[in-house]
Structures are given as C-alpha cells and as structure tokens.
Write a protein that holds these residues in place. Structure first.
Motif, PDB file in Angstrom:
ATOM      1  N   ASP A  87     -11.466   8.661  14.108  1.00 16.43           N
ATOM      2  CA  ASP A  87     -12.798   8.924  13.714  1.00 16.43           C
ATOM      3  C   ASP A  87     -13.408   8.712  12.084  1.00 16.43           C
ATOM      4  N   ASP A  88     -14.870   8.535  12.331  1.00 14.53           N
ATOM      5  CA  ASP A  88     -15.659   8.087  10.664  1.00 14.53           C
ATOM      6  C   ASP A  88     -15.168   9.419  10.456  1.00 14.53           C
ATOM      7  N   SER A  89     -15.272  10.759  10.826  1.00 18.24           N
ATOM      8  CA  SER A  89     -15.633  12.121   9.506  1.00 18.24           C
ATOM      9  C   SER A  89     -13.967  11.591   8.926  1.00 18.24           C
ATOM     10  N   VAL A  90     -12.742  11.197   9.363  1.00 19.72           N
ATOM     11  CA  VAL A  90     -11.167  11.078   8.221  1.00 19.72           C
ATOM     12  C   VAL A  90     -12.137  10.299   6.903  1.00 19.72           C
ATOM     13  N   ASP A  91     -12.651   9.427   7.259  1.00 26.61           N
ATOM     14  CA  ASP A  91     -12.961   8.303   5.825  1.00 26.61           C
ATOM     15  C   ASP A  91     -12.735   9.010   4.653  1.00 26.61           C
ATOM     16  N   LYS A  92     -13.634   9.917   4.573  1.00 30.34           N
ATOM     17  CA  LYS A  92     -13.728  11.113   3.364  1.00 30.34           C
ATOM     18  C   LYS A  92     -12.637  12.164   2.899  1.00 30.34           C
ATOM     19  N   THR A  93     -11.529  12.058   3.720  1.00 33.27           N
ATOM     20  CA  THR A  93     -10.300  12.961   3.593  1.00 33.27           C
ATOM     21  C   THR A  93      -9.359  12.279   2.528  1.00 33.27           C
TER      22      THR A  93
ATOM     23  N   ALA B  61      -7.054   9.604   4.332  1.00 27.03           N
ATOM     24  CA  ALA B  61      -6.938   8.035   4.354  1.00 27.03           C
ATOM     25  C   ALA B  61      -7.369   6.713   3.548  1.00 27.03           C
ATOM     26  N   ILE B  62      -5.632   6.172   4.312  1.00 22.74           N
ATOM     27  CA  ILE B  62      -6.592   5.532   3.020  1.00 22.74           C
ATOM     28  C   ILE B  62      -6.165   3.669   3.707  1.00 22.74           C
ATOM     29  N   TYR B  63      -7.033   3.857   4.444  1.00 26.02           N
ATOM     30  CA  TYR B  63      -6.731   2.249   4.963  1.00 26.02           C
ATOM     31  C   TYR B  63      -7.444   1.216   4.816  1.00 26.02           C
ATOM     32  N   PHE B  64      -9.177   1.415   3.898  1.00 30.78           N
ATOM     33  CA  PHE B  64      -9.941   0.483   3.350  1.00 30.78           C
ATOM     34  C   PHE B  64      -8.509   0.217   2.309  1.00 30.78           C
ATOM     35  N   GLU B  65      -8.860   1.313   1.245  1.00 36.64           N
ATOM     36  CA  GLU B  65      -7.734   0.435   0.329  1.00 36.64           C
ATOM     37  C   GLU B  65      -6.158  -0.309   0.483  1.00 36.64           C
ATOM     38  N   GLN B  66      -6.068   0.034   2.027  1.00 33.33           N
ATOM     39  CA  GLN B  66      -5.213  -0.926   2.287  1.00 33.33           C
ATOM     40  C   GLN B  66      -5.701  -2.517   2.495  1.00 33.33           C
ATOM     41  N   ALA B  67      -6.899  -2.656   3.311  1.00 31.76           N
ATOM     42  CA  ALA B  67      -7.604  -3.481   3.683  1.00 31.76           C
ATOM     43  C   ALA B  67      -8.037  -4.287   2.597  1.00 31.76           C
ATOM     44  N   HIS B  68      -8.281  -4.012   1.344  1.00 29.98           N
ATOM     45  CA  HIS B  68      -8.103  -4.126  -0.035  1.00 29.98           C
ATOM     46  C   HIS B  68      -7.072  -5.014  -0.781  1.00 29.98           C
ATOM     47  N   ASN B  69      -5.768  -4.574  -0.534  1.00 25.75           N
ATOM     48  CA  ASN B  69      -5.112  -4.990  -1.013  1.00 25.75           C
ATOM     49  C   ASN B  69      -4.872  -6.300  -0.090  1.00 25.75           C
ATOM     50  N   GLY B  70      -5.274  -6.653   0.849  1.00 29.77           N
ATOM     51  CA  GLY B  70      -4.812  -7.933   1.577  1.00 29.77           C
ATOM     52  C   GLY B  70      -4.830  -8.824   0.042  1.00 29.77           C
TER      53      GLY B  70
ATOM     54  N   THR C 198       1.047  -1.279  -0.034  1.00 24.99           N
ATOM     55  CA  THR C 198      -0.567  -0.004   0.054  1.00 24.99           C
ATOM     56  C   THR C 198       0.745   1.127  -0.216  1.00 24.99           C
ATOM     57  N   ILE C 199       1.928   1.269   0.323  1.00 29.10           N
ATOM     58  CA  ILE C 199       2.744   2.541   0.898  1.00 29.10           C
ATOM     59  C   ILE C 199       3.328   2.478  -0.464  1.00 29.10           C
ATOM     60  N   LYS C 200       3.850   1.478  -1.380  1.00 27.34           N
ATOM     61  CA  LYS C 200       4.747   1.551  -2.341  1.00 27.34           C
ATOM     62  C   LYS C 200       3.943   2.126  -3.088  1.00 27.34           C
ATOM     63  N   GLU C 201       2.242   1.637  -3.640  1.00 24.40           N
ATOM     64  CA  GLU C 201       1.612   2.463  -4.415  1.00 24.40           C
ATOM     65  C   GLU C 201       0.846   3.292  -4.161  1.00 24.40           C
ATOM     66  N   GLN C 202       1.360   4.418  -3.095  1.00 24.89           N
ATOM     67  CA  GLN C 202       0.892   5.255  -2.840  1.00 24.89           C
ATOM     68  C   GLN C 202       2.271   6.834  -2.878  1.00 24.89           C
ATOM     69  N   PHE C 203       3.229   6.209  -2.739  1.00 18.68           N
ATOM     70  CA  PHE C 203       4.247   6.982  -2.919  1.00 18.68           C
ATOM     71  C   PHE C 203       5.691   6.731  -3.982  1.00 18.68           C
ATOM     72  N   GLY C 204       5.130   5.285  -4.274  1.00 14.42           N
ATOM     73  CA  GLY C 204       5.924   5.235  -5.391  1.00 14.42           C
ATOM     74  C   GLY C 204       7.690   3.571  -4.865  1.00 14.42           C
ATOM     75  N   SER C 205       7.622   4.527  -4.028  1.00 11.22           N
ATOM     76  CA  SER C 205       8.803   4.036  -3.263  1.00 11.22           C
ATOM     77  C   SER C 205       8.290   4.088  -1.531  1.00 11.22           C
ATOM     78  N   LEU C 206       9.382   3.231  -1.012  1.00 10.97           N
ATOM     79  CA  LEU C 206       9.036   3.508   0.182  1.00 10.97           C
ATOM     80  C   LEU C 206      10.546   4.049   0.815  1.00 10.97           C
ATOM     81  N   ASP C 207      11.466   3.978  -0.487  1.00  9.24           N
ATOM     82  CA  ASP C 207      12.512   5.232   0.559  1.00  9.24           C
ATOM     83  C   ASP C 207      12.755   6.958   0.534  1.00  9.24           C
TER      84      ASP C 207
ATOM     85  N   MET D 230      -2.924   5.297   8.051  1.00 10.94           N
ATOM     86  CA  MET D 230      -2.889   3.789   7.694  1.00 10.94           C
ATOM     87  C   MET D 230      -3.689   3.162   8.544  1.00 10.94           C
ATOM     88  N   HIS D 231      -4.351   2.228   8.744  1.00 13.76           N
ATOM     89  CA  HIS D 231      -4.566   1.131  10.171  1.00 13.76           C
ATOM     90  C   HIS D 231      -5.050  -0.603   9.414  1.00 13.76           C
ATOM     91  N   PRO D 232      -4.539  -1.427  10.537  1.00 15.54           N
ATOM     92  CA  PRO D 232      -4.997  -2.262  10.156  1.00 15.54           C
ATOM     93  C   PRO D 232      -5.834  -3.500  10.288  1.00 15.54           C
TER      94      PRO D 232
END
Lengths: 153, 305
Positions: B271-277, B280-289, B141-150, B261-263
């Motif tokens: 807070d739920d209000s953060v979801d729409k910002t 928030a990438i924690y649902f994409e993260q879960a889907h990447n499972g 997920t990090i690599k997908e978002q930022f292109g690299s971990l470094d 992120m969040h496992p």
C-alpha cells in the motif's frame, strides 16, 4: 556354423554393444546413427543368463569412441562395449555417465529457448543419477528434469 | 579480478568473491569514482519483452558514465518479427557495440546469445529464469542497509514459483549465512529445483503460507508481485492475487525494524501508505540499479578494473 552365428553375425572388426536393456537397441541406434561403412546387426530380446533378456548391436568395421558409447548410459547403464580387431577383443569398455549431453534430449520446458528457435540445439548437464533415474539440468533454461524416453529426440 | 569479456547470465556462474567485487565497485561508483569511464563504449539494449525500469536503468547507467546506447524497446519493431533467429540478431548486433543487455521472454535466451558472440552479454531477465543484475542491486541494497549480509533473516513473499528475481536472489543468498523464509500460497511455492539447490548449499529455509507465522523474526521482507501474465488461467490468478497485501496494519504486526524491499513495479501488494515509513526501502533499492549496473557495465567492458 551354430545357431548363435545366424542370430547376430560374428564380426571380424568393429564394435559390439552387448547386455543392452531389452528393446532399447533401436533407441540406441537412433542416437548413434547407422554408419554407412559396414553392416549393422541388431538383436532384440535375446536370452541372457545375467538379466533374462537383452538386446545386442554389432557395428561391422566401425570403431565407436568412448564419447559416443557413453551416451548409452542414459538407457542402458550396464551395457558392455567390446572393440574387435582381427577377430580378437582388443578393448573391453565400461560405460560411464557423461557430464554433458548434447543434442539428443529435448527440453520439456515449452518456453525454453531451445524449443523456440530452430538454431538453438539442446545441452544438458548431468546433475545426479542412480540405478533408477538420471536427473539433468538444461544448460539454457536451468530447469531440472528426469530423463524419460519421451524426451529423447 | 578481471571481468573483461565476462557474461553476466546467471547467479549459478558466480563465485562469492566475484559478487563481493561487483558490490565493492558499485560502492566506488556511487561515491563518484570512475566518472566518464564508459566514454567511447556502446551498449546495445535489446528488450524483447516490455520493461521500464531495467531498460531505463541500463541506459541511464551507460549515459551517466559517459557511454552511449542504442536498442530495441519494442520487439514488434525488430527483425525478429520477420522470422530472424535470436542468434542471427545477436551475431549482427555484436558488430555495432561493446556490450549487450538482453531481456527475453524465453528462458535461456541470454545463455544462447552468449554462445555466438565474444561481446559480453548481460542477462536483463530471461522468462521466469534469472535476473542477475536485479539480484546484485538487491544484495547491494541489503549490504548498504545492514553493513553485512551475514546473520540476517530474510522473508521472500508472493510469487516464488514464477518470480525470477526471487530465484536469482535465493541462489545469491546461499553464499551467505542467512535464514530464508519462503512465504507464498501453495500454488506459487518455490520450484523444487531451487529448493534443492538451497538444501545442497546447506541453507536453512522455512516455508509458510502465513506471513504472521514469521513476521516478528524477519530483518527483511522481500515482496514480489503476482504477475498476471504468468498465468494461463485467469481464474487461478484471481484466486491468489492480492492475498499478500502489505499495509500499515500488517506492518504493525511485523518486526518494528523490518525493511521492506520490492523489485517493482508493484500493483497492490504494498500500500502507498507504507512508502513514508522508515521500513520502506524499495525506491532506494530501485535507485541502486544505477551504480550496480554502472559497475557491471564498466567491469565487463574492461573500463573499470
């Protein structure tokens, strides 16, 4: 025969572990086991020129291999091993810390799998050691711990 | 790189190239390659501790690539209740499947399982120890978002003492050029042996109790739940629970581009209000499972090369 011979018998064939840290001999016997092939003499708190006091163990007619004697490193890293054949010392062996220790230490972590199933024996990786302490890592739960005598099974 | 028959137990066992290879295969799976590659393969999904997303994600991963699964979802219904040892359970089930995913409350259970079978064992969480597939999907997920971990500044927030996801993740991140920021209450600091591991690997990390000390510097904030079940003493739980709650007000004081992120599952730490910002990438993260576990299942069974 001198007094020395009465204290711990001289052996013609077998293994002598000398310069053991005082009172650790029984612990070492616990690990190595008393062999059924010959006499085992144990001396505790003998006078020693080098260290003041020492323990000594003699296994008659039993030749301990290096894997076995290296286990002593946990309790007495400066002990010496002499292998005797026909009254002569045929090998003087130094103890080296083993890289892996099977079975003899129990894991201090109560939720480690080795403390919860009867068929999971322990295995530790030696991470680092010095004069004062030995740090091992449980192969299973991966937690590091300092080896203390309470952890010896 | 040949992964066939390899166990996935702990990040400790991985080389950087192996991690990169799994992430590359996960990308290929996500692009639609390797379809049906698990046809004819069977997964035993053994969950001796409750889990929803990890178990379902393994089972979905298997099914979506054409494989089948069976398993234990409720330890109360298994023969361990009759006193069977873990090793006997594994030896028996090994005859029914091609790969085993195991979650267990005791640390080291996956490693002990791997001792008694030739079939690949995938650790789906062992007590407070490791959760390697979660880590691999986090890295993906990090690599997908930022292109690299470094070059990233990564904050780990919450329960760093008992949280196995942060233990695995920090070990994996030690392969990369990152700066880590450990943000936790004193009571839940990263255990000394993990901190030592990072130091030995030359990873720079900062420990703090206050997120605002470091919030402007972070590219990623990895939030973890403070788990009630890890506390023997409920009073201690009450003392620390909810002490790190991310809401819009808190988010406003952090780096504007920060990714949260969040496992999962979360309780009230985000807070739920953060979801729409956009943060928030924690649902994409879960889907990447799914693609990451598909890649792992394919690689260890030899279905994906």
């Amino acid at each position: 025969m001198s007094d020395q011979h009465y204290r711990v018998f001289k052996i013609e064939n077998g293994t002598v572990i000398d310069h053991i840290v005082p009172t650790m001999a029984l612990k070492i016997i616990d690990i190595l086991g008393i062999r059924d092939k010959g006499l085992v003499s144990i001396g505790i708190n003998f006078d020693s020129g080098k260290t003041g006091k020492k323990d000594i163990i003699k296994f008659e007619n039993v030749y301990l291999d290096k894997t076995e004697t290296d286990l002593i490193a946990l309790f007495s890293p400066h002990a010496t091993i002499n292998i005797i054949k026909d009254n002569k010392v045929i090998e003087k062996r130094k103890i080296e810390m083993p890289s892996v220790i099977n079975s003899i230490i129990k894991c201090p972590n109560p939720t480690c799998v080795t403390n919860n199933y009867r068929d999971c024996d322990t295995k530790f990786i030696v991470e680092r050691f010095d004069e004062n302490s030995t740090i091992v890592r449980c192969y299973y739960c991966e937690k590091e711990t300092t080896v203390i005598s309470e952890l010896i099974k | 790189m040949n992964f066939k028959g390899k166990d996935i137990i702990s990040l400790r066992d991985f080389k950087k190239e192996e991690i990169e290879y799994i992430l590359q295969k996960a990308s290929e799976v996500k692009e639609g390659r390797h379809s049906n590659s698990l046809k004819g393969k069977v997964l035993a999904s053994l969950f001796f501790e409750p889990s929803t997303r990890t178990r379902l994600s393994f089972e979905a991963a298997m099914t979506l690539l054409g494989g089948n699964f069976f398993g234990i979802a409720d330890p109360q219904s298994s023969s361990t209740q009759k006193g069977e040892t873990l090793k006997d359970t594994i030896k028996t089930i090994s005859g029914y499947c091609d790969v085993i995913a195991i979650r267990h409350p005791f640390e080291g259970a996956a490693r002990a399982s791997a001792d008694v079978t030739e079939i690949p064992i995938i650790n789906a969480g062992d007590g407070s120890n490791q959760h390697p597939t979660q880590t691999l999907l986090d890295l993906y997920t990090i690599k997908e978002q930022f292109g690299s971990l470094d070059g990233l500044n990564i904050g780990l927030l919450g329960d760093l003492k008992y949280g196995r996801t942060v233990h695995s993740l920090s070990m994996a991140l030690s392969f990369y050029n990152v700066k880590l920021f450990m943000i936790s209450p004193e009571l839940l600091k990263m255990p000394i042996h993990y901190a030592q591991y990072l130091e030995n690997k030359g990873i720079k990390y900062t420990e703090t109790q206050n997120i605002f000390d470091v919030g402007q510097d972070l590219d990623i904030l990895y939030v973890t739940r403070i788990q009630r079940e890890r506390f023997g003493d409920l009073q201690e739980y009450e003392k620390v629970a909810g002490s790190y709650k991310i809401n819009l007000e808190v988010l406003d004081k952090l780096n504007k581009k920060i990714k949260i992120m969040h496992p999962l599952p979360r309780v009230d730490e985000i807070d739920d209000s953060v979801d729409k910002t956009d943060n928030a990438i924690y649902f994409e993260q879960a889907h990447n499972g799914i693609p990451v576990r598909q890649a792992i299942l394919g690689l260890v069974t030899g279905a994906i090369q």
